[in-house]
Each structure stands twice: as structure tokens, then as C-alpha cells.
Design a protein around this motif. Structure first.
Motif, PDB file in Angstrom:
ATOM      1  N   VAL A  85      92.364  60.001  66.786  1.00 41.13           N
ATOM      2  CA  VAL A  85      91.408  59.463  67.757  1.00 41.13           C
ATOM      3  C   VAL A  85      90.125  60.261  67.600  1.00 41.13           C
ATOM      4  O   VAL A  85      90.128  61.486  67.739  1.00 41.13           O
ATOM      5  CB  VAL A  85      91.940  59.578  69.200  1.00 41.13           C
ATOM      6  N   SER A  86      89.027  59.581  67.287  1.00 45.13           N
ATOM      7  CA  SER A  86      87.766  60.275  67.022  1.00 45.13           C
ATOM      8  C   SER A  86      87.170  60.832  68.307  1.00 45.13           C
ATOM      9  O   SER A  86      87.557  60.446  69.421  1.00 45.13           O
ATOM     10  CB  SER A  86      86.765  59.319  66.371  1.00 45.13           C
ATOM     11  N   GLN A  87      86.193  61.735  68.158  1.00 46.16           N
ATOM     12  CA  GLN A  87      85.512  62.292  69.319  1.00 46.16           C
ATOM     13  C   GLN A  87      84.791  61.210  70.106  1.00 46.16           C
ATOM     14  O   GLN A  87      84.784  61.221  71.337  1.00 46.16           O
ATOM     15  CB  GLN A  87      84.520  63.372  68.888  1.00 46.16           C
ATOM     16  N   ASP A  88      84.198  60.248  69.410  1.00 43.15           N
ATOM     17  CA  ASP A  88      83.528  59.142  70.098  1.00 43.15           C
ATOM     18  C   ASP A  88      84.512  58.334  70.925  1.00 43.15           C
ATOM     19  O   ASP A  88      84.209  57.945  72.065  1.00 43.15           O
ATOM     20  CB  ASP A  88      82.832  58.229  69.083  1.00 43.15           C
ATOM     21  N   GLU A  89      85.696  58.087  70.361  1.00 45.44           N
ATOM     22  CA  GLU A  89      86.720  57.339  71.096  1.00 45.44           C
ATOM     23  C   GLU A  89      87.196  58.127  72.308  1.00 45.44           C
ATOM     24  O   GLU A  89      87.409  57.552  73.392  1.00 45.44           O
ATOM     25  CB  GLU A  89      87.891  57.021  70.167  1.00 45.44           C
ATOM     26  N   LEU A  90      87.360  59.433  72.145  1.00 42.15           N
ATOM     27  CA  LEU A  90      87.763  60.266  73.273  1.00 42.15           C
ATOM     28  C   LEU A  90      86.715  60.241  74.376  1.00 42.15           C
ATOM     29  O   LEU A  90      87.039  60.158  75.561  1.00 42.15           O
ATOM     30  CB  LEU A  90      87.987  61.712  72.814  1.00 42.15           C
TER      31      LEU A  90
END
Length: 227
Positions: A85-90
Motif C-alpha cells: 500500500v503506497s504512502q499516497d494510498e495510506l
């Protein structure tokens, strides 16, 4: 310690009175969420069946369910790779959860009966104890139970279902490091602080604390400096 050795150590004895598939799924998902099993690592059914001391069937069922939940990607003839899970998704998950979970604190404040308060305090204590011991499955289970129990007081089942789903999509890859450094405790103790604010009827304070608490998803719980 090698990752596979850690997995073997983690595969605690399974209780015969409970679903083997569910226990395996919960243990693996907790390790993935906490970052102990990193993104890209490949898990295989035969090795996990050996580690857990069970047949391949409940392991395969657990892996397939984790795939449906987005934790794993099947790799032909190799096994299942842990997804990332990418930082943007988080950040997006964090923002949505703040919008859903923080505002209801104003309405809930001052309305909790003694039974609910006792239940929440017990869960808050369990979160701290599991965090200190590095028991990620117990920590995450108690944390989820706490947040959903609080939010249930808003009386909106659709809201509850949405938050439950969002929590299942989250990764907290900094948890393992926080346990080692004892930096997890300040965030774990926020659960008890939230109960105090709700009991005192301080809706504004409870909402602010909930926003700060959820903000850890994209911060220290993901191994990032919140400053």
C-alpha cells in the motif's frame, strides 16, 4: 533473525475449537499489517502448513481469502506475494477515516453507559498490554474492537461497515519498529484518553484526539516522522 525463522516462531499453536482458516488468516494479516512480513515477500502453502502444523487445506483457504481482501497476489507456480500500500494510498485512507470517525465523537460524548465504558476501558488496557508484548494479532484485534465499539454508539450500521472495510485495507508497517523502541505506548494510551474525554462529555476534545490518533496511520505507525 531470518524472516522465514520469524514466521515459524510466529506460527503459534492453533486452538481446535476455532476455525483453523480464520486463525491462520488473522495471524498472517496481523503480521502483514504490522510490516513483519514485508511487501513483495512470497508465502507458500506447503511451508506455512508445516509451520502451523496443519494440512494444506486451511492454509490455502486463508491465503485465498487474504487475496480477496487485497493482502496477497497469487504468483503462478510460486505462491502468494504480499501486496504493498503506497504512502499516497495510506494518506487517502487516513483522510477518509478522519472524515468518517472523528465528527461522531461530538455526538457520542456524554452518552456512554457504564457497561460500554467498562468494555472500552478493558479493550484499551488490552491494546496496551498486547503492544508491550509485541503481540500484533491481539493488538490489532483489540484496536479494531475498540474503534468499532466506540463508533457503534453513533447508531449508524452503514458507517460501521465502511470503517471496518477501510481498516482492512490499511498497513501499519512501522508497528514492529515502534514495539522495539517502546514508542508505540504513547499512541496506544490514546485509547484510554479518548474514553476519558467521552465520559467527561468533551466532544470537541474527543474529536480532536480521534483526528490525531487516526493521523498516526500515515505517520509513526507507518514508520514516518509526524513532525
Amino acid at each position: 533473525m531470518m524472516l522465514q525463522d520469524a514466521l515459524s516462531d510466529f506460527a503459534a499453536p492453533l486452538a481446535p475449537s476455532e476455525s483453523l482458516r480464520e486463525q491462520i488468516e488473522n495471524q498472517l494479516s496481523a503480521r502483514i499489517v504490522a510490516g513483519e512480513i514485508p511487501p513483495g515477500h512470497v508465502l507458500t502453502v506447503p511451508r506455512l502448513a508445516t509451520d502451523f502444523g496443519v494440512s494444506a487445506t486451511p492454509v490455502r483457504e486463508a491465503m485465498l481469502n487474504l487475496t480477496r481482501r487485497g493482502f496477497l497476489n497469487p504468483i503462478r507456480n510460486r505462491g502468494f506475494a504480499v501486496t504493498e500500500v503506497s504512502q499516497d494510498e495510506l494518506n487517502e485512507l487516513c483522510e477518509v477515516r478522519m472524515l468518517l470517525e472523528a465528527p461522531p465523537m461530538r455526538r457520542i460524548a456524554g452518552t456512554l453507559d457504564d457497561g460500554v465504558v467498562a468494555e472500552l476501558r478493558a479493550l484499551a488496557d488490552r491494546i496496551v498490554e498486547a503492544g508491550r508484548a509485541g503481540l500484533f494479532a491481539e493488538f490489532l484485534a483489540a484496536d479494531t474492537a475498540f474503534h468499532l465499539r466506540v463508533l457503534a454508539q453513533a447508531g449508524n450500521r452503514a458507517l460501521l461497515d465502511l470503517v471496518r472495510e477501510l481498516r482492512q485495507q490499511t498497513r501499519l508497517v512501522g508497528l514492529a519498529h515502534l514495539v522495539e523502541s517502546d514508542a508505540l505506548m504513547p499512541t496506544a494510551l490514546e485509547h484510554a484518553q479518548l474514553v476519558d474525554l467521552l465520559v467527561a462529555g468533551d466532544g470537541e476534545g474527543a474529536e480532536a484526539l480521534m483526528r490525531r490518533h487516526i493521523g498516526h496511520v500515515g505517520g509513526v505507525w507507518s514508520g514516518r516522522d509526524e513532525r
